[in-house]
Design a protein around this motif. Structure first.
Motif, mmCIF file in Angstrom:
data_model
loop_
_atom_site.group_PDB
_atom_site.id
_atom_site.type_symbol
_atom_site.label_atom_id
_atom_site.label_comp_id
_atom_site.label_asym_id
_atom_site.label_seq_id
_atom_site.Cartn_x
_atom_site.Cartn_y
_atom_site.Cartn_z
ATOM 1 N N ILE A 26 0.831 -1.203 0.000
ATOM 2 C CA ILE A 26 0.000 0.000 0.000
ATOM 3 C C ILE A 26 0.870 1.259 0.000
ATOM 4 C CG2 ILE A 26 -1.981 -1.089 1.101
ATOM 5 C CD1 ILE A 26 -1.037 0.177 3.751
ATOM 6 N N SER A 27 2.182 1.082 -0.196
ATOM 7 C CA SER A 27 3.081 2.240 -0.269
ATOM 8 C C SER A 27 3.963 2.099 -1.500
ATOM 9 C CB SER A 27 3.947 2.339 0.989
ATOM 10 O OG SER A 27 4.750 1.183 1.133
ATOM 11 N N PRO A 28 4.390 3.233 -2.107
ATOM 12 C CA PRO A 28 5.222 3.124 -3.298
ATOM 13 C C PRO A 28 6.621 2.625 -2.950
ATOM 14 C CG PRO A 28 4.849 5.432 -2.736
ATOM 15 C CD PRO A 28 4.034 4.609 -1.793
ATOM 16 N N LYS A 29 7.479 3.460 -2.398
ATOM 17 C CA LYS A 29 8.810 3.048 -1.988
ATOM 18 C C LYS A 29 9.434 4.144 -1.138
ATOM 19 C CE LYS A 29 12.263 3.274 -4.805
ATOM 20 N NZ LYS A 29 13.176 3.069 -5.934
ATOM 21 N N ILE A 30 10.487 3.791 -0.430
ATOM 22 C CA ILE A 30 11.283 4.777 0.302
ATOM 23 C C ILE A 30 12.396 5.225 -0.627
ATOM 24 C CG2 ILE A 30 12.774 5.182 2.287
ATOM 25 C CD1 ILE A 30 11.194 3.004 3.763
ATOM 26 N N LEU A 31 12.410 6.504 -0.927
ATOM 27 C CA LEU A 31 13.379 7.033 -1.875
ATOM 28 C C LEU A 31 14.763 7.172 -1.250
ATOM 29 C CD1 LEU A 31 11.234 9.872 -3.508
ATOM 30 C CD2 LEU A 31 11.809 7.654 -4.516
ATOM 31 N N THR A 32 15.771 6.863 -2.045
ATOM 32 C CA THR A 32 17.148 7.103 -1.617
ATOM 33 C C THR A 32 17.475 8.586 -1.812
ATOM 34 O OG1 THR A 32 18.093 6.703 -3.811
ATOM 35 C CG2 THR A 32 17.768 4.776 -2.379
ATOM 36 N N ALA A 33 18.597 8.996 -1.272
ATOM 37 C CA ALA A 33 19.021 10.392 -1.436
ATOM 38 C C ALA A 33 19.235 10.720 -2.911
ATOM 39 C CB ALA A 33 20.300 10.648 -0.636
#
Length: 269
Positions: free
Chosen positions: A7-14
């Protein structure tokens, strides 16, 4: 290759955050954006002229992902169910579905006249089972071919993303009118922060989550919350919606590509 629903897209890297920030440094000009909209049909027609039937693979996965398609079969004495595919391209969805020998009638429309020519030239094309036609779903032209409240299932697979966001509500409103009460939309499209979105350089972004490809076609990347809001405002009931996280792996060519799609099922009350 694997898929996972979340239900979430992704955690973006820097680095990914930096890529998104760089995209905002230089946007597509209003003049260019208006030209892209005015010439949208031409760009898709050129796409099919270049690629013919070679670009997209047949979507044999659709009956696995959307089991409702296989549940449409009915007794020979009863009325056939009606499926409408919007944005049929060259038939990568409809012809594998016809091979399933399901007792249904398929309407298939596309923005590109060239794409419809390819559909009609396929040896499996038979107007007893399928009718393909050119249509701009952002207008009311669809109702000259398909009646109000006459469709059981509408498939919207990698189509809405190619349309200007200002016209999303019109498209979904037309679909609502076409569906019978209890009819459903089967949806799959590009999800927020998909690899393809993160790879765009400055000068390709038109507006929030909406981009221009090199060939002039365009692509929007949907968040779950935004898609849910769109469908709910039109009047659809959200049955299911999730991000599909997929990795395309080719060890021989050392390719490991993460993809994010958004998949949903929505019904007309």
């Amino acid at each position: 290759m694997e898929e996972q629903e979340t239900i979430s897209p992704k955690i973006l890297t820097a680095d990914e955050i930096n890529c998104l920030e760089l995209q905002n440094k230089r946007l597509v000009t209003d003049y260019k954006a208006n030209l892209l909209e005015a010439n949208a049909r031409k760009y898709w027609d050129l796409f099919y002229k270049r690629n013919e039937t070679r670009f997209f693979k047949d979507r044999h996965w659709t009956t696995r992902e959307f089991t409702d398609l296989l549940n449409l079969d009915c007794n020979i004495d009863s009325q056939r169910k009606v499926v409408l595919e919007i944005g049929c391209g060259v038939g990568n969805f409809i012809f594998p579905l016809l091979e399933e020998k399901i007792n249904i009638f398929l309407f298939a429309c596309d923005f590109s006249p060239r794409a419809i020519e390819f559909v009609k030239s396929n040896t499996l094309y038979n107007e007893e089972n399928v009718r393909a036609f050119v249509n701009d779903i952002t207008t009311d032209d669809i109702f000259s071919t398909v009646d109000h409240c006459s469709v059981d299932i509408v498939t919207l697979v990698f189509v809405l993303s190619a349309i200007h966001p200002d016209k999303f509500m019109k498209v979904l409103g037309n679909i609502f009118l076409l569906l019978k009460p209890g009819g459903i939309i089967l949806f799959r499209d590009y999800g927020l922060y998909d690899m393809a979105q993160l790879r765009f350089k400055a000068g390709n972004k038109i507006s929030e989550n909406f981009y221009m490809r090199q060939d002039g076609t365009r692509s929007y990347y949907f968040s779950l919350e935004y898609l849910n809001k769109l469908l709910s405002e039109v009047g659809f009931k959200v049955i299911d919606i999730s991000y599909i996280h997929r990795r395309t792996i080719n060890k021989k060519e050392n390719i490991d590509v993460p993809r994010i799609f958004l998949q949903g099922k929505f019904s007309k009350p």
